[in-house]
Design a protein around this motif. Structure first.
Motif, short mmCIF file in Angstrom:
data_model
loop_
_atom_site.label_atom_id
_atom_site.label_comp_id
_atom_site.label_asym_id
_atom_site.label_seq_id
_atom_site.Cartn_x
_atom_site.Cartn_y
_atom_site.Cartn_z
N TYR A 293 8.18 70.82 -61.97
CA TYR A 293 6.95 70.61 -61.21
C TYR A 293 7.23 69.87 -59.90
O TYR A 293 6.67 70.21 -58.85
N LEU B 41 10.29 69.92 -67.65
CA LEU B 41 9.05 70.36 -67.02
C LEU B 41 8.70 69.50 -65.81
O LEU B 41 8.30 70.01 -64.77
N ARG C 278 4.92 77.27 -67.96
CA ARG C 278 5.29 75.85 -67.98
C ARG C 278 4.17 75.00 -68.59
O ARG C 278 4.43 74.07 -69.36
#
Length: 618
Positions: free
Chosen positions: A215, A211, A185
């Motif tokens: 997260y 992303l 990532r």
């Protein structure tokens, strides 16, 4: 008898204690390896715990501990960076006998990182190169991925998108094969940044939003806030300054709450840049005043943009001399960090300042510097797009190489275990290695053929099968040298499709692609074997005519314009009528390629201005 029972009981307790300690050691190493934990205080506690748990005589696990001591050395202030670099160098000297090894390569990467973030990218590049070379030497897939990801991120920031993509895309494949989701990532974020930097912020934004969501779902708040900042940059480049400001302010408040003055000051600089774009000059100056309390020259990346925005604000306040002082500081700092994108903004702003002062000679000089750098950046951007395509074509090769590295790593592990258990198994391992070498030999033979194909792809435009921009320009330079040496003629024809945007907008990009393919085919048929037709832009083409003088080139161009205008375009789309405009110029003995390209582009511009579907010569 009682003593014997006591001794047995004590031995059992020692064994249980050792097993428990080893389980905890393995757990802590996994935390550092996976990268999911972002709380630096917790990580410092874990590192101290590892140092206590691992016995001094356990050299194998101590070797795994040493790089962590380097990576997690305090490194926020300029003094801490100096100490971190010194600490890395001390560790490398202490263990230089192990070279080449995973330990030595990891320490090289660590020192490179400290050099990079302390404002010494040249030394960082040298360390990254050495670490990656050593990682390939010992066939350590994880260190190869780490090194190429980190070097790619630095190159992307510096504007070298070719090098960045050639590092980041293979690193992504390696991380995915190793199932290191967190680092995959992080690397994907850098790929997104590269798309944004060379002019595709929408694609970058698509990556970044996914992303950020990933997260947040994994409670990786620190990583999410980093992506939040990158999303802000993408919004800024898309012209959505309100959303960009909201995102930058979110980052600023986060870093203030975390009591991290340097990242907070960096976010403040970003906020000031957006405030200037929104016309909030006084607010921008106030924001920059706050940032200036923290940011010094050692942090050249932040310092350079802070001074650039200072200069912009001073000019908007009609203080041109003050703006010149700030812009000089910004330029010096951009040179330190090798940031060409920043320098292009400096040259543009200097031009505006001198125009305000009515110093037209200095303004012209600044504009010339900008155009020179802009041309260089334009070439880098196009090269990067070609590199991305080449990297995508090489996906099978990359995966094959990675799988081979993994296979060799597994064989090495099996070899070590076999040697520890029984020396007699050495012959079996040698036999296995011989098989692998045979497989690698066969694989290498196939790769030679594939490299020839990749070379052809790197020189050819995928859509039209003409020479691409890089190959066309390289051929032109060689023809110029030949013409100068033999005192012969050499001419160029530059042509593009008239009203091509209208074709794409009304009929669709698929029809537009077919038009480009037919233009390529028609022009290729009309040329001699010694001539070269190349596609150098979207609908832009360049014809190289070695041995042809200006009059001959003019006649060829007129035939080409006439042929295109009278061609049958109905097979592509009903009622479609396509024309081209062309410019012609001949090589002069005192000219280089750049001068010749400038003249032929000027001729093409004159043809456009004259109503299109015609030829002009300069």
């Amino acid at each position: 008898m009682a003593i014997a029972v006591f001794t047995a009981s004590a031995t059992t307790n020692d064994n249980n204690s050792h097993q428990t300690n080893q389980q905890r050691i393995d757990q802590l190493f996994d935390i550092f390896n996976e990268g999911e934990e972002s709380d630096l205080k917790k990580l410092a506690t874990y590192l101290a715990e590892l140092e206590d748990l691992i016995p001094e005589e356990d050299t194998k696990q101590r070797a795994l501990l040493i790089p962590l001591q380097c990576w997690y050395h305090p490194s926020e202030t300029s003094e801490e960076f100096k100490q971190a670099i010194k600490h890395a160098e001390d560790l490398m000297k202490l263990h230089e006998k192990s070279h080449p090894s995973a330990l030595h390569a990891d320490l090289l990467l660590c020192r490179a990182s400290h050099y990079q973030y302390s404002g010494n990218p040249q030394q960082a590049k040298l360390d990254y190169d050495a670490a990656i070379q050593e990682a390939y030497q010992i066939e350590n897939l994880r260190l190869i991925a780490d090194g190429r990801s980190m070097r790619g991120a630095m190159l992307s920031y510096e504007g070298d998108y070719t090098g960045a993509l050639e590092d980041l895309i293979p690193a992504q494949s390696m991380y995915e094969q190793l199932k290191l989701d967190y680092w995959a990532r992080v690397n994907l974020s850098e790929i997104a940044n590269s798309f944004r930097r060379f002019g595709d912020p929408q694609m970058a934004l698509n990556y970044q939003q996914k992303l950020e969501q990933a997260y947040l779902e994994n409670n990786q708040e620190l990583d999410a806030i980093d992506v939040n900042t990158q999303i802000a940059y993408s919004y800024e480049e898309l012209g959505n300054n309100e959303m960009a400001l909201e995102r930058f302010q979110k980052s600023y408040h986060f870093w203030q709450e975390q009591d991290k003055p340097i990242p907070a000051a960096g976010a403040a600089v970003d906020i000031a840049g957006i405030q200037l774009k929104l016309g909030q000059v006084d607010a921008a100056i106030e924001t920059l005043n706050e940032a200036e309390k923290t940011i010094t020259k050692e942090f050249d990346g932040l310092f350079s943009f802070m001074k650039l925005f200072r200069a912009q604000a001073a000019l908007l306040k009609q203080k041109p001399n003050e703006a010149l002082d700030y812009v000089q500081e910004a330029e010096s700092s951009f040179y330190v960090s090798n940031n060409e994108r920043g320098l292009s903004q400096v040259f543009t702003l200097r031009n505006e300042i001198f125009l305000f002062l009515e110093d037209y000679q200095s303004a012209h000089s600044a504009l010339t510097d900008y155009l020179t750098l802009h041309h260089k950046l334009d070439q880098k951007s196009l090269t990067s797009r070609n590199s991305e395509m080449r990297a995508r074509f090489n996906t099978d090769k990359i995966e094959s190489e990675n799988q081979t590295l993994q296979a060799l790593q597994r064989i090495k592990e099996q070899e070590l275990k076999a040697l520890e258990k029984n020396k007699e198994l050495q012959q079996v391992i040698i036999f296995l290695v011989a098989i692998i070498l045979l497989i690698m030999t066969l694989y290498a033979a196939k790769q030679v053929k594939r490299k020839q194909l990749f070379k052809s792809l790197a020189l050819t435009d995928e859509l039209t099968q003409l020479a691409n921009r890089r190959h066309t320009y390289n051929l032109a330079k060689s023809y110029i040298e030949q013409a100068r040496k033999d005192n012969t003629s050499f001419s160029l024809i530059s042509f593009d499709a008239d009203h091509f945007k209208k074709v794409n907008d009304t009929l669709g990009h698929d029809i537009g692609d077919k038009v480009l393919v037919q233009l390529a085919e028609e022009s290729r048929k009309l040329m001699r074997k010694s001539d070269t037709v190349g596609r150098v832009g979207g609908e832009e083409f360049l014809i190289l005519l070695p041995g042809a003088n200006e009059q001959q080139a003019q006649e060829i161009a007129e035939r080409l314009v006439s042929k295109i205008a009278n061609a049958d375009w109905q097979e592509i789309a009903p009622e479609l009528k396509q024309t081209i405009s062309a410019g012609v110029s001949q090589f002069a003995n005192d000219s280089h390629l750049e001068a010749l390209l400038l003249r032929v582009d000027n001729a093409l511009y004159q043809a456009k201005s004259a109503g299109r579907n015609c030829v002009k010569t300069v």
